[in-house]
Design a protein around this motif. Structure first.
Motif, PDB file in Angstrom:
ATOM      1  N   GLY A 143       0.713  -0.987  -0.135  1.00 59.14           N
ATOM      2  CA  GLY A 143      -0.119   0.035  -0.085  1.00 59.14           C
ATOM      3  C   GLY A 143       0.927   1.278   0.058  1.00 59.14           C
ATOM      4  N   LYS A 144       0.224   2.370   0.351  1.00 61.18           N
ATOM      5  CA  LYS A 144       1.066   3.460   0.688  1.00 61.18           C
ATOM      6  C   LYS A 144       1.374   3.924   2.211  1.00 61.18           C
ATOM      7  N   PHE A 145       2.480   4.843   2.284  1.00 59.35           N
ATOM      8  CA  PHE A 145       3.141   5.048   3.599  1.00 59.35           C
ATOM      9  C   PHE A 145       2.793   6.735   3.596  1.00 59.35           C
ATOM     10  N   LEU A 146       2.900   7.177   4.770  1.00 62.16           N
ATOM     11  CA  LEU A 146       3.156   8.690   5.063  1.00 62.16           C
ATOM     12  C   LEU A 146       3.475   8.710   6.631  1.00 62.16           C
ATOM     13  N   ASN A 147       4.482   9.337   6.477  1.00 61.99           N
ATOM     14  CA  ASN A 147       5.204   9.701   7.811  1.00 61.99           C
ATOM     15  C   ASN A 147       5.316   8.532   8.645  1.00 61.99           C
ATOM     16  N   GLY A 148       5.905   7.439   8.004  1.00 65.95           N
ATOM     17  CA  GLY A 148       6.094   6.058   8.588  1.00 65.95           C
ATOM     18  C   GLY A 148       4.950   5.076   8.717  1.00 65.95           C
ATOM     19  N   ASN A 149       3.839   5.771   8.704  1.00 59.69           N
ATOM     20  CA  ASN A 149       2.589   4.870   8.980  1.00 59.69           C
ATOM     21  C   ASN A 149       1.906   4.750   7.592  1.00 59.69           C
ATOM     22  N   PRO A 150       1.166   3.640   7.282  1.00 60.91           N
ATOM     23  CA  PRO A 150       0.559   2.962   6.193  1.00 60.91           C
ATOM     24  C   PRO A 150      -0.770   4.136   6.065  1.00 60.91           C
ATOM     25  N   VAL A 151      -1.398   4.255   4.933  1.00 65.34           N
ATOM     26  CA  VAL A 151      -2.389   5.424   4.959  1.00 65.34           C
ATOM     27  C   VAL A 151      -3.223   4.843   3.546  1.00 65.34           C
ATOM     28  N   GLY A 152      -4.550   5.072   3.476  1.00 68.70           N
ATOM     29  CA  GLY A 152      -5.438   4.666   2.378  1.00 68.70           C
ATOM     30  C   GLY A 152      -5.564   3.131   2.258  1.00 68.70           C
ATOM     31  N   HIS A 153      -5.869   3.131   0.936  1.00 67.21           N
ATOM     32  CA  HIS A 153      -6.412   1.583   0.465  1.00 67.21           C
ATOM     33  C   HIS A 153      -4.826   0.633   0.432  1.00 67.21           C
ATOM     34  N   GLY A 154      -5.017  -0.511   0.796  1.00 68.75           N
ATOM     35  CA  GLY A 154      -3.861  -1.405   0.496  1.00 68.75           C
ATOM     36  C   GLY A 154      -4.456  -2.879   0.692  1.00 68.75           C
ATOM     37  N   LYS A 155      -3.515  -3.859   0.905  1.00 72.83           N
ATOM     38  CA  LYS A 155      -3.834  -5.227   0.936  1.00 72.83           C
ATOM     39  C   LYS A 155      -2.843  -6.013   1.890  1.00 72.83           C
ATOM     40  N   TYR A 156      -3.249  -7.114   2.511  1.00 72.64           N
ATOM     41  CA  TYR A 156      -2.380  -7.922   3.300  1.00 72.64           C
ATOM     42  C   TYR A 156      -2.221  -9.177   2.449  1.00 72.64           C
ATOM     43  N   VAL A 157      -1.329  -9.643   2.171  1.00 70.98           N
ATOM     44  CA  VAL A 157      -1.035 -11.022   1.206  1.00 70.98           C
ATOM     45  C   VAL A 157      -0.692 -12.045   2.414  1.00 70.98           C
ATOM     46  N   PHE A 158      -1.397 -13.104   2.388  1.00 71.53           N
ATOM     47  CA  PHE A 158      -1.100 -14.038   3.208  1.00 71.53           C
ATOM     48  C   PHE A 158      -0.395 -15.224   2.530  1.00 71.53           C
ATOM     49  N   ASP A 159       0.428 -16.057   3.062  1.00 65.89           N
ATOM     50  CA  ASP A 159       1.212 -17.117   2.447  1.00 65.89           C
ATOM     51  C   ASP A 159       0.160 -18.225   2.320  1.00 65.89           C
ATOM     52  N   ILE A 160      -0.912 -18.300   2.800  1.00 68.92           N
ATOM     53  CA  ILE A 160      -1.787 -19.413   2.817  1.00 68.92           C
ATOM     54  C   ILE A 160      -2.333 -19.132   1.332  1.00 68.92           C
ATOM     55  N   GLY A 161      -2.217 -18.005   0.824  1.00 66.90           N
ATOM     56  CA  GLY A 161      -2.889 -18.086  -0.706  1.00 66.90           C
ATOM     57  C   GLY A 161      -4.039 -17.121  -0.707  1.00 66.90           C
ATOM     58  N   CYS A 162      -4.391 -16.194   0.094  1.00 68.01           N
ATOM     59  CA  CYS A 162      -5.347 -15.274   0.181  1.00 68.01           C
ATOM     60  C   CYS A 162      -4.911 -13.996   0.411  1.00 68.01           C
ATOM     61  N   GLU A 163      -5.904 -12.961   0.209  1.00 68.87           N
ATOM     62  CA  GLU A 163      -5.722 -11.416   0.384  1.00 68.87           C
ATOM     63  C   GLU A 163      -6.512 -10.855   1.097  1.00 68.87           C
ATOM     64  N   GLN A 164      -6.460  -9.928   1.873  1.00 66.17           N
ATOM     65  CA  GLN A 164      -7.389  -9.057   2.810  1.00 66.17           C
ATOM     66  C   GLN A 164      -7.247  -7.761   2.272  1.00 66.17           C
TER      67      GLN A 164
END
Length: 253
Positions: A143-164
């Motif tokens: 995703g995107k970061f601002l001042n060291g923190n994630p901000v706005g839309h993004g996704k977590y990708v897990f090794d088990i084969g899915c995305e959040q």
């Protein structure tokens, strides 16, 4: 005190060794009275720089060993870390990438020694900013970061084969009386708000079907994921260097 070559004008020129009044020493090349070329400068406090100089300033490629045990190896311009280089921090963290005016700036990778996590992406004036990927042991965030923190839309990708998929929301800070209203809310970490879980995709989708009940249970547990803070800072070494920079420039005849 100087022991070395001089030119016809009596200036330090060629190879030589100098013992400065403040206790620092320099062993290397000179041009017309200035440290220019390759040399090794040892600070009284234990810091040491080995590399290229131009008119008494670190300029080119060089390695700086800081008093706290940290180390920078890479490009220098006008006494500043500049260009491409690697910094190994006192706590074992490392940053490898671009520098501008002494700060992490551009594209670079920061590896956290304690957790093995790493941040790969953009930096602005020393802070994590821009498109990036935060890679953990069994999942990663894109995703995107601002001042060291994630901000706005993004996704977590897990090794088990899915995305959040989801977005980071800056939580509102309750305003108090008087001066507290002017306090910045930057210290409050943004919260992750999950929207859906999908199979692995090349691009973040929008408007797909809502997750099934089983997938929704994964969404509910999403709050445990929080951004890794930037643990390592080279400020101590920098301060030591800044304090000695003026001394380094003194003592030259």
């Amino acid at each position: 005190e100087y022991d070395g070559e001089r030119n016809s004008e009596g200036e330090r020129h060629g190879r030589g060794k100098a013992h400065l009044p403040n206790g620092d020493t320099y062993d290397g090349e000179y041009e017309h009275g200035f440290r220019s070329g390759r040399g090794t400068y040892r600070f009284r406090n234990g810091a040491c720089y080995t590399g290229e100089y131009l008119q008494n300033k670190k300029h080119g490629q060089g390695i700086f060993f800081y008093p706290d045990g940290s180390k920078y190896e890479g490009g220098w311009v006008n006494d500043q870390r500049h260009g491409y280089g690697e910094y190994t921090y006192a706590n074992g963290d490392t940053y490898t990438g671009e520098w501008f005016n002494h700060n992490r700036h551009g594209q670079g990778t920061y590896v956290y020694k304690d957790t093995g996590s790493k941040y790969v992406g953009g930096w602005v004036n020393g802070n994590q900013e821009g498109e990036a990927e935060l890679i953990h042991l069994n999942h990663r965030f894109k995703g995107k970061f601002l001042n060291g923190n994630p901000v706005g839309h993004g996704k977590y990708v897990f090794d088990i084969g899915c995305e959040q998929h989801g977005e980071y929301i800056q939580s509102e800070q309750d305003k108090g009386e008087g001066e507290e209203e002017e306090e910045p809310s930057l210290l409050i970490a943004p919260k992750w708000k999950a929207s859906e879980i999908t199979k692995l995709t090349l691009w973040t989708p929008h408007g797909e079907n809502p997750p099934s009940p089983r997938e929704a249970s994964l969404v509910a547990s999403s709050e445990v994921f929080s951004p890794t803070r930037d643990a390592g800072e080279e400020d101590e070494g920098s301060r030591e260097e800044e304090e000695n920079k003026d001394q380094e420039d003194q003592g030259e005849e």
